[in-house]
Design a protein around this motif. Structure first.
Motif, PDB file in Angstrom:
ATOM      1  N   MET A   1       0.849  -1.194   0.000  1.00 18.54           N
ATOM      2  CA  MET A   1       0.000   0.000   0.000  1.00 18.54           C
ATOM      3  C   MET A   1       0.887   1.246   0.000  1.00 18.54           C
ATOM      4  N   THR A   2       0.577   2.180  -0.865  1.00 23.59           N
ATOM      5  CA  THR A   2       1.321   3.434  -0.926  1.00 23.59           C
ATOM      6  C   THR A   2       0.454   4.562  -0.373  1.00 23.59           C
ATOM      7  N   TYR A   3       0.991   5.261   0.620  1.00 23.86           N
ATOM      8  CA  TYR A   3       0.254   6.348   1.259  1.00 23.86           C
ATOM      9  C   TYR A   3       0.807   7.697   0.821  1.00 23.86           C
ATOM     10  N   ARG A   4      -0.010   8.735   1.009  1.00 26.45           N
ATOM     11  CA  ARG A   4       0.425  10.099   0.743  1.00 26.45           C
ATOM     12  C   ARG A   4      -0.084  11.000   1.857  1.00 26.45           C
ATOM     13  N   PHE A   5       0.685  12.021   2.184  1.00 20.99           N
ATOM     14  CA  PHE A   5       0.279  12.980   3.206  1.00 20.99           C
ATOM     15  C   PHE A   5      -0.644  14.023   2.597  1.00 20.99           C
ATOM     16  N   VAL A   6      -1.714  14.371   3.307  1.00 22.17           N
ATOM     17  CA  VAL A   6      -2.642  15.408   2.866  1.00 22.17           C
ATOM     18  C   VAL A   6      -2.890  16.373   4.029  1.00 22.17           C
ATOM     19  N   PRO A   7      -3.209  17.628   3.733  1.00 26.98           N
ATOM     20  CA  PRO A   7      -3.546  18.573   4.808  1.00 26.98           C
ATOM     21  C   PRO A   7      -4.775  18.113   5.580  1.00 26.98           C
ATOM     22  N   PHE A   8      -4.815  18.462   6.851  1.00 28.15           N
ATOM     23  CA  PHE A   8      -5.929  18.051   7.706  1.00 28.15           C
ATOM     24  C   PHE A   8      -7.256  18.582   7.173  1.00 28.15           C
ATOM     25  N   ALA A   9      -7.235  19.745   6.567  1.00 26.48           N
ATOM     26  CA  ALA A   9      -8.476  20.350   6.061  1.00 26.48           C
ATOM     27  C   ALA A   9      -9.112  19.531   4.941  1.00 26.48           C
ATOM     28  N   SER A  10      -8.318  18.670   4.286  1.00 23.17           N
ATOM     29  CA  SER A  10      -8.864  17.870   3.187  1.00 23.17           C
ATOM     30  C   SER A  10      -9.298  16.483   3.642  1.00 23.17           C
ATOM     31  N   LEU A  11      -9.415  16.304   4.943  1.00 24.13           N
ATOM     32  CA  LEU A  11      -9.745  14.999   5.524  1.00 24.13           C
ATOM     33  C   LEU A  11     -10.948  14.333   4.865  1.00 24.13           C
ATOM     34  N   ARG A  12     -12.002  15.083   4.623  1.00 24.87           N
ATOM     35  CA  ARG A  12     -13.253  14.487   4.141  1.00 24.87           C
ATOM     36  C   ARG A  12     -13.325  14.404   2.615  1.00 24.87           C
ATOM     37  N   GLN A  13     -12.253  14.776   1.947  1.00 23.34           N
ATOM     38  CA  GLN A  13     -12.267  14.714   0.486  1.00 23.34           C
ATOM     39  C   GLN A  13     -11.883  13.342  -0.039  1.00 23.34           C
ATOM     40  N   GLN A  14     -11.367  12.469   0.836  1.00 25.62           N
ATOM     41  CA  GLN A  14     -11.009  11.104   0.474  1.00 25.62           C
ATOM     42  C   GLN A  14     -10.863  10.308   1.762  1.00 25.62           C
ATOM     43  N   PRO A  15     -10.960   8.978   1.688  1.00 24.51           N
ATOM     44  CA  PRO A  15     -10.737   8.179   2.896  1.00 24.51           C
ATOM     45  C   PRO A  15      -9.335   8.463   3.451  1.00 24.51           C
ATOM     46  N   THR A  16      -9.261   8.805   4.748  1.00 22.51           N
ATOM     47  CA  THR A  16      -8.009   9.297   5.311  1.00 22.51           C
ATOM     48  C   THR A  16      -7.721   8.660   6.670  1.00 22.51           C
ATOM     49  N   ILE A  17      -6.457   8.317   6.895  1.00 23.68           N
ATOM     50  CA  ILE A  17      -5.976   7.849   8.195  1.00 23.68           C
ATOM     51  C   ILE A  17      -5.497   9.073   8.979  1.00 23.68           C
ATOM     52  N   VAL A  18      -5.969   9.225  10.190  1.00 16.17           N
ATOM     53  CA  VAL A  18      -5.602  10.350  11.036  1.00 16.17           C
ATOM     54  C   VAL A  18      -4.629   9.860  12.107  1.00 16.17           C
ATOM     55  N   VAL A  19      -3.476  10.512  12.199  1.00 17.31           N
ATOM     56  CA  VAL A  19      -2.421  10.119  13.139  1.00 17.31           C
ATOM     57  C   VAL A  19      -2.271  11.188  14.220  1.00 17.31           C
ATOM     58  N   ASP A  20      -2.177  10.744  15.477  1.00 16.80           N
ATOM     59  CA  ASP A  20      -1.912  11.632  16.616  1.00 16.80           C
ATOM     60  C   ASP A  20      -2.901  12.787  16.675  1.00 16.80           C
ATOM     61  N   SER A  21      -4.128  12.522  16.307  1.00 17.64           N
ATOM     62  CA  SER A  21      -5.199  13.519  16.284  1.00 17.64           C
ATOM     63  C   SER A  21      -6.504  12.735  16.314  1.00 17.64           C
ATOM     64  N   THR A  22      -7.600  13.431  16.465  1.00 18.06           N
ATOM     65  CA  THR A  22      -8.905  12.801  16.313  1.00 18.06           C
ATOM     66  C   THR A  22      -9.731  13.625  15.334  1.00 18.06           C
ATOM     67  N   ALA A  23     -10.656  12.961  14.655  1.00 17.77           N
ATOM     68  CA  ALA A  23     -11.502  13.657  13.698  1.00 17.77           C
ATOM     69  C   ALA A  23     -12.662  12.757  13.327  1.00 17.77           C
ATOM     70  N   THR A  24     -13.834  13.336  13.244  1.00 13.98           N
ATOM     71  CA  THR A  24     -14.975  12.575  12.732  1.00 13.98           C
ATOM     72  C   THR A  24     -14.788  12.386  11.234  1.00 13.98           C
ATOM     73  N   GLY A  25     -15.184  11.247  10.748  1.00 22.55           N
ATOM     74  CA  GLY A  25     -15.079  10.981   9.326  1.00 22.55           C
ATOM     75  C   GLY A  25     -13.778  10.343   8.905  1.00 22.55           C
ATOM     76  N   ALA A  26     -12.875  10.074   9.852  1.00 24.58           N
ATOM     77  CA  ALA A  26     -11.608   9.426   9.503  1.00 24.58           C
ATOM     78  C   ALA A  26     -11.843   7.950   9.184  1.00 24.58           C
ATOM     79  N   ALA A  27     -11.106   7.429   8.208  1.00 22.37           N
ATOM     80  CA  ALA A  27     -11.182   5.999   7.913  1.00 22.37           C
ATOM     81  C   ALA A  27     -10.580   5.177   9.044  1.00 22.37           C
ATOM     82  N   LEU A  28      -9.580   5.744   9.700  1.00 21.15           N
ATOM     83  CA  LEU A  28      -8.896   5.071  10.806  1.00 21.15           C
ATOM     84  C   LEU A  28      -8.189   6.141  11.634  1.00 21.15           C
ATOM     85  N   VAL A  29      -8.281   6.024  12.940  1.00 27.31           N
ATOM     86  CA  VAL A  29      -7.551   6.911  13.845  1.00 27.31           C
ATOM     87  C   VAL A  29      -6.463   6.100  14.548  1.00 27.31           C
TER      88      VAL A  29
END
Length: 359
Positions: free
Chosen positions: A1-29
Motif C-alpha cells: 500500500m502506498t500512502y500520501r500525506f494530505v492537509p488536515f483540512a482535506s480529511l473528508r475529500q477522500q478516505p483518510t488515516i488520522v495520526v496523533d489527532s482525532t476527527a470525525t469521518g476518519a477511515a482510521l484513527v
C-alpha cells in the motif's frame, strides 16, 4: 500500500488515516489521545507506536485508505505519519522510532539502551530544523494561523528528508549537535552525586533535587513509570509538573487521574512570603505546571525546557514543599486505584473536594 500525506483540512475529500489527532469521518484513527477511537489491537503508548502496530497488521480495517494526515506537528505525530509513508524502513528501525516518539512526547529515555543516542539525535534534529525554518511548538497563533494549516509546511519539508537521518544521523550533525550536547551534559549531571531522586510509587511522584534547572530530556529521562515530577533546585526554586503521560491513554500501564492543583497552590501561598504567588495550569493542559510566577507564561514558554524560563526564589524550604506535595497527593489519591482509559469526565469527577479548593 502506498500512502500520501494530505492537509488536515482535506480529511473528508477522500478516505483518510488520522495520526496523533482525532476527527470525525476518519477511515482510521491511530492516536493515543484520551478517548481517541484507535482500535483496541492497535493501541500503544505513543501514536507512532500505534502506527507501527498497524504496519504489522495490514488487514486492519481502515488501512486501505491512501491518505494520511495530522492536525499538528510534533515528534510523535511526525514519526507516525512518516512511518506510514515509509513502512519498510520504519519496520526495519522500529525500536529506534519507538524510542524517538517516546522521547519526543514523554521526554523519557533509558540512556543505557542502544537506540537512545540515535533517538536523541533525531529529536534534536527535528527540534533544531523546526525552529530554524518554521515556528516553535505552539507558536502558530503568533503567526495568526491555525496549527492544522501551518503545520502542513513542516510535514512537507521533513517527510522527504527524515529517512537520511534514520540511516545516517551524522548527515545532520550541524543541526542536532548543539541541543544534543547540552542534553548530554545535563544527563551526566543527572547521573552524578549532585542530583538526588526520591520516588513515591504510591502517588506516581518523582522528586528531583538538582543544582540548576535542566533540559526536559535529561530531567524526565529516568522518570519512566511516574507521572508527576517535583523539581527542587538550589536557591529554593521549584516546579511541579504533570507529565504528558497523564494527558493521553497509556496502553502499557494504569495511571492515577490528574488532580486540580488549586488546593495545593492555596496551601503554598498561605506560607509564601516572597513577592511572588504560586500559580497553576488546568488539568486539561498538556503539561500542567505549579510554580512561583512573575509574568504568566505563554504556552510556548511552558513547553520550553525549564532552563529556558525564569524560576523565582521561594521563602519556603525545600523539605516543606516536598512534604506539602506528598501530603496533597496522598490525601487526594487515598481512595483511588490506578486504571487505564480514564475519560476527562472521569478525571473531573474523581477529584476530591479538598483538591479543588480556591487558591
Amino acid at each position: 500500500m502506498t500512502y500520501r500525506f494530505v492537509p488536515f483540512a482535506s480529511l473528508r475529500q477522500q478516505p483518510t488515516i488520522v495520526v496523533d489527532s482525532t476527527a470525525t469521518g476518519a477511515a482510521l484513527v491511530l492516536a493515543h489521545w484520551r478517548g481517541a477511537p484507535t482500535p483496541v489491537a492497535l493501541r500503544d503508548d505513543t501514536s507512532a507506536g500505534s502506527v507501527l502496530r498497524a504496519l504489522r497488521h495490514p488487514a486492519a480495517p481502515g488501512l486501505e485508505a491512501a491518505a494520511v494526515t495530522a492536525n499538528h506537528f510534533d515528534v510523535d505525530g511526525f514519526v507516525g505519519v512518516w512511518s506510514l509513508l515509509h513502512p519498510e524502513l520504519a519496520l526495519a528501525h522500529e525500536e529506534l522510532l519507538r524510542h524517538t516518539a517516546r522521547l519526543g512526547d514523554f521526554r523519557e529515555s533509558d540512556w543505557q539502551q542502544p537506540q537512545a543516542e540515535h533517538a536523541l539525535q533525531l529529536v534534536c534534529w527535528l527540534n533544531a530544523k523546526e525552529k530554524e525554518l518554521f515556528y516553535p511548538p505552539f507558536g502558530a497563533p503568533r503567526l495568526r494561523r491555525r496549527e492544522d494549516e501551518a503545520c502542513v509546511e513542516k510535514f512537507e519539508w521533513f517527510l522527504p528528508r527524515f529517512a537520511d537521518m534514520v540511516r545516517q544521523p551524522d548527515s545532520g550533525r550541524a543541526a542536532w549537535a548543539p541541543e544534543y550536547e547540552r542534553v548530554q551534559r545535563a544527563v551526566e549531571l543527572m547521573q552524578s552525586p549532585a542530583v538526588q531522586l526520591t520516588c513515591y510509587p504510591d502517588i506516581g511522584l518523582v522528586v528531583v533535587r538538582a543544582p540548576e534547572p535542566l533540559p526536559y530530556y535529561a530531567l524526565f529521562g529516568p522518570t519512566a513509570g511516574y507521572d508527576i515530577v517535583l523539581s527542587l533546585y538550589d536557591a529554593q526554586r521549584y516546579e511541579l509538573e504533570y507529565k504528558y503521560t497523564t494527558w493521553v491513554d497509556l496502553e502499557s500501564r494504569p495511571t492515577l487521574p490528574r488532580l486540580p492543583l488549586a488546593g495545593l497552590a492555596a496551601q503554598l501561598n498561605a506560607q509564601e512570603t516572597s513577592p511572588y504567588r504560586w500559580t497553576f495550569d488546568g488539568i486539561t493542559d498538556t503539561g500542567p505546571l505549579l510554580r512561583l510566577a512573575g509574568n504568566t507564561l505563554k504556552k510556548p514558554e511552558r513547553y520550553a525546557d525549564p532552563d529556558q524560563r525564569p524560576l523565582y526564589t521561594s521563602s519556603i524550604a525545600p523539605q516543606v514543599v516536598e512534604q506539602a506535595v506528598v501530603s496533597f497527593f496522598r490525601q487526594g489519591y487515598a481512595h483511588m486505584q490506578p486504571r487505564r482509559y480514564w475519560t476527562w469526565a472521569d478525571i473531573r469527577a474523581a477529584a476530591p473536594p479538598s483538591a479543588v479548593s480556591k487558591a
